[in-house]
Motif scaffolding. Structure first.
Motif, short mmCIF file in Angstrom:
data_model
loop_
_atom_site.label_atom_id
_atom_site.label_comp_id
_atom_site.label_asym_id
_atom_site.label_seq_id
_atom_site.Cartn_x
_atom_site.Cartn_y
_atom_site.Cartn_z
N THR A 248 0.83 -1.22 0.00
CA THR A 248 0.00 0.00 0.00
C THR A 248 0.87 1.26 0.00
OG1 THR A 248 -0.20 -0.18 2.40
CG2 THR A 248 -2.04 -1.01 1.10
N ARG A 249 2.02 1.19 0.70
CA ARG A 249 2.88 2.36 0.73
C ARG A 249 3.36 2.70 -0.68
NH1 ARG A 249 6.81 1.39 5.36
NH2 ARG A 249 7.81 0.10 3.80
N ASP A 250 3.78 1.69 -1.41
CA ASP A 250 4.27 1.92 -2.78
C ASP A 250 3.13 2.35 -3.71
OD1 ASP A 250 6.80 1.43 -2.00
OD2 ASP A 250 7.04 -0.47 -3.07
N ALA A 251 1.98 1.70 -3.60
CA ALA A 251 0.85 2.05 -4.47
C ALA A 251 0.43 3.50 -4.21
CB ALA A 251 -0.32 1.09 -4.24
N GLU A 252 0.36 3.87 -2.92
CA GLU A 252 -0.05 5.24 -2.59
C GLU A 252 1.01 6.26 -3.02
OE1 GLU A 252 -1.26 5.42 1.54
OE2 GLU A 252 -2.59 3.70 1.27
N ILE A 406 -7.32 -4.66 -5.88
CA ILE A 406 -7.22 -3.63 -4.85
C ILE A 406 -6.24 -2.56 -5.34
CG2 ILE A 406 -5.59 -5.14 -3.57
CD1 ILE A 406 -6.40 -3.50 -1.05
N TYR A 407 -6.73 -1.31 -5.43
CA TYR A 407 -5.80 -0.24 -5.80
C TYR A 407 -6.34 1.11 -5.32
CZ TYR A 407 -8.83 0.08 -10.03
OH TYR A 407 -9.88 0.17 -10.92
N PRO A 408 -5.40 2.04 -5.06
CA PRO A 408 -5.82 3.32 -4.49
C PRO A 408 -6.28 4.34 -5.53
CG PRO A 408 -3.41 3.16 -4.51
CD PRO A 408 -3.93 1.89 -5.10
N LEU A 430 -10.23 0.97 -4.35
CA LEU A 430 -11.24 0.14 -5.01
C LEU A 430 -10.90 -1.30 -4.66
CD1 LEU A 430 -13.38 -0.01 -7.74
CD2 LEU A 430 -11.56 -1.58 -8.20
N VAL A 431 -11.87 -2.04 -4.16
CA VAL A 431 -11.70 -3.47 -3.92
C VAL A 431 -12.77 -4.18 -4.74
CG1 VAL A 431 -11.94 -5.31 -2.21
CG2 VAL A 431 -10.71 -3.22 -1.61
#
Ligand code: FAD
Length: 514
Positions: A248-252, A406-408, A430-431
């Motif tokens: 999540t840190r990298d995606a965000e 799952i993506y931000p 979005l899930v």
């Protein structure tokens, strides 16, 4: 007199199969230029992609254009309890494009009515029909003009009107916002049968109400969609994480960067940490020849792992080393498992049509047409760790027989004036649990598990919204819209005194609004 014909047709149908004469009566009574089908031929209108609900509409109307849609709605609005639903490509899950005993308007019949390139002060737009499929908009815009819309869905056999009635999200939305943030003008046939053109400055209440408006404000017959130059090529890359917080840190980090400092597409999915061909390691590599080297997964790897999926646009003339260098620079700060990376280069159009290829395979294997009890949620960043702990790591840890996306997304790229209900925080996820029941839990188990997940979210007080919502009661709809509820109802009442509804949306019956 004409309305009387339609009225008679309705009452003739009340008690059982409709006399054959009813269809032509209906068609003649409203001077329809298109056609009407009923009885067995209405099968497409009685089903949808979800395959969970089936209804029996009075008729399936294939309008020739906006005037037909207007005539049908005007006629229907004078008949007590008559309902109308627009049908795009019927890819809803919970009957959103159906109506029992009412009129279904098949917007696909209008696909060819509009296709015009507009240059307004140097910005390009394409004027397309509400019933056009996005895949056709893509291929035509790229091949004729070298231009393309900026924001997409993963799968493009969906109509323009269908996705604009929801939101339309994919891996480009972090930068350009959802599809509803990329439209300049709409033509809408309201619930009164009026043909209205609307935009941010012209009839703005109708414009913003209809965007994400669940088909409740009228029928979108034309949309003016923003375009940009289409790249030639895409490098599509997947990298794997064992730890959710690193994923999540990298995606965000990627979705928060400025234009030009990130990838052009960012998505992700959860998969099982095992060799299951559908749910596990084999579902990850983009290039199956190289497979998935599970030997290098750290021992800390839990029941599920995470895949970040990104894409980089480039031109055919770009030197390969320039592309390699740019991509390496973007990947450098990311903390994925070294060695668990796969990539392919393909044309931009092939990339955007990637799910169509998967559809063709799934159809050949007989798994596409089974029911799809899918669940789509928007979940606030503040609650996504809890969601991972309980839902991904426990409830669905053995997989669901299909992708678990799952993506931000960034709230600031969405327009608060539209009808879409979103979680409160700037970053939300979005899930999507995209279940293929022939490869996973049964329909009943899937539906029960979806319900369990939603009930858990409510019980735990998560900041979340259903995407593609389908509630049954007024209380549920009120909770869904929250402080947007009053605005939604008032806006709808001013454009649409009649019911344009679906079984899962019975709150919108006229009785609730009058
Ligand atoms: P329908 O299912 O026919 O209609 C959907 C709703 O819109 C109904 O309420 C209907 O009454 C209304 N409607 C349809 N046409 C009009 C119109 N012209 N005017 C007014 N109202 C209208 N969504 C995403 O955001 N991102 C994705 O990546 C994505 N991928 C998907 C992949 C697959 C395989 C499937 C099946 C769905 C996917 N979806 C995705 C969901 C999809 O966007 C919605 O289900 C969409 O509504 C389907 O479009 P449709 O044209 O089939 O609409």
């Amino acid at each position: 007199m004409r309305i009387a014909y339609l009225d008679r047709t309705v009452h003739e149908t009340d008690g059982g199969p409709k006399p054959n004469g009813g269809v032509s009566t209906l068609s003649k009574s409203i001077d329809l230029q298109g056609s009407v089908e009923t009885g067995d031929k209405t099968t497409i209108a009685s089903k949808d992609f979800g395959g969970l609900y089936s209804t029996k509409p009075l008729a399936l109307i294939k309008p020739a254009g906006s005037d037909d849609v207007s005539r049908v709605i005007k006629a229907a609005s004078r008949i007590p309890r008559m309902t109308v639903a627009a049908r795009g490509n019927g890819h809803s899950i919970n009957g959103q494009a159906m109506t029992n005993g009412g009129l279904v308007i098949d917007m696909r019949s209008t696909e060819e009515n509009h296709f015009r390139l507009l240059n307004i002060n140097g910005s390009f737009f394409i004027d397309v029909s509400g019933g056009a499929l996005w895949e056709n908009v893509l291929t035509r815009c790229v091949s004729r003009f070298g231009l393309a819309p900026r924001s997409w869905t993963d799968y493009l056999s969906l109509t323009v009107g269908g996705t604009l009635s929801n939101a339309g999200v994919s891996g480009q939305a972090f930068r350009y916002g959802p599809q509803i943030s990329n439209v300049a003008e709409l033509e809408i046939i309201t619930g009164k049968g009026d043909i209205m053109v609307c935009s941010e400055t012209r009839n703005p209440e109708l414009f913003f109400g209809s965007l994400g408006g669940l088909g409740q404000f009228g029928i979108i017959t034309r949309a003016m969609v923003k375009l940009q130059p289409a790249p030639d090529m895409v490098r599509w890359i997947r990298v794997v994480y064992t730890e959710f917080d690193e994923f999540t840190r990298d995606a965000e980090f990627l979705v928060s960067r400025d234009d030009g400092e990130s990838f052009d597409y960012v998505e992700g999915f959860v998969f099982c940490n095992n060799d299951d061909p559908v749910n596990g390691w084999p579902s990850v590599p983009l290039d199956p020849v190289h497979g998935f080297n599970q030997g290098i997964i750290p021992q800390t790897g839990a029941s599920v792992l995470y895949c970040l999926e990104v894409a980089f646009h480039y031109q055919k003339g770009d030197h390969p080393s320039t592309v390699d260098k740019a991509v390496a620079g973007l990947l450098k700060p990311l903390r994925f498992v070294e060695g668990l990376k796969s990539q392919v280069d393909l044309s931009y159009v092939e990339f955007l049509l990637r799910v169509k290829r998967a559809e063709e395979q799934a159809k050949a294997n007989g798994i596409w047409d089974a029911p799809h009890p899918w669940l789509n949620l928007f979940i606030s960043k503040s609650d996504i760790v809890d969601f991972d702990q309980t839902v991904f790591k426990k409830m669905v840890k053995d997989g669901i027989g299909g992708p678990m996306l799952i993506y931000p997304l960034m709230r600031s790229k969405w327009d608060n004036r539209t009808s879409v209900a979103l979680p409160d925080s700037e970053i939300f996820y979005l899930v999507a649990l995209l279940r293929f029941v022939s490869r996973g839990p049964s329909v009943e188990e899937s539906v029960a598990q979806n319900r369990e997940i939603v009930e858990w979210c409510i019980r735990e007080g998560l900041d979340f919204k259903l995407y593609l919502p389908h509630y049954q009661s007024k209380e549920q709809w009120k909770r869904h819209f929250g402080n947007q509820w009053t605005r939604f109802v008032e806006r709808k009442a001013s454009f649409d005194p009649m019911a344009i509804l679906a079984p899962g949306q019975n709150i919108f019956k006229r009785t609730h609004l009058s």
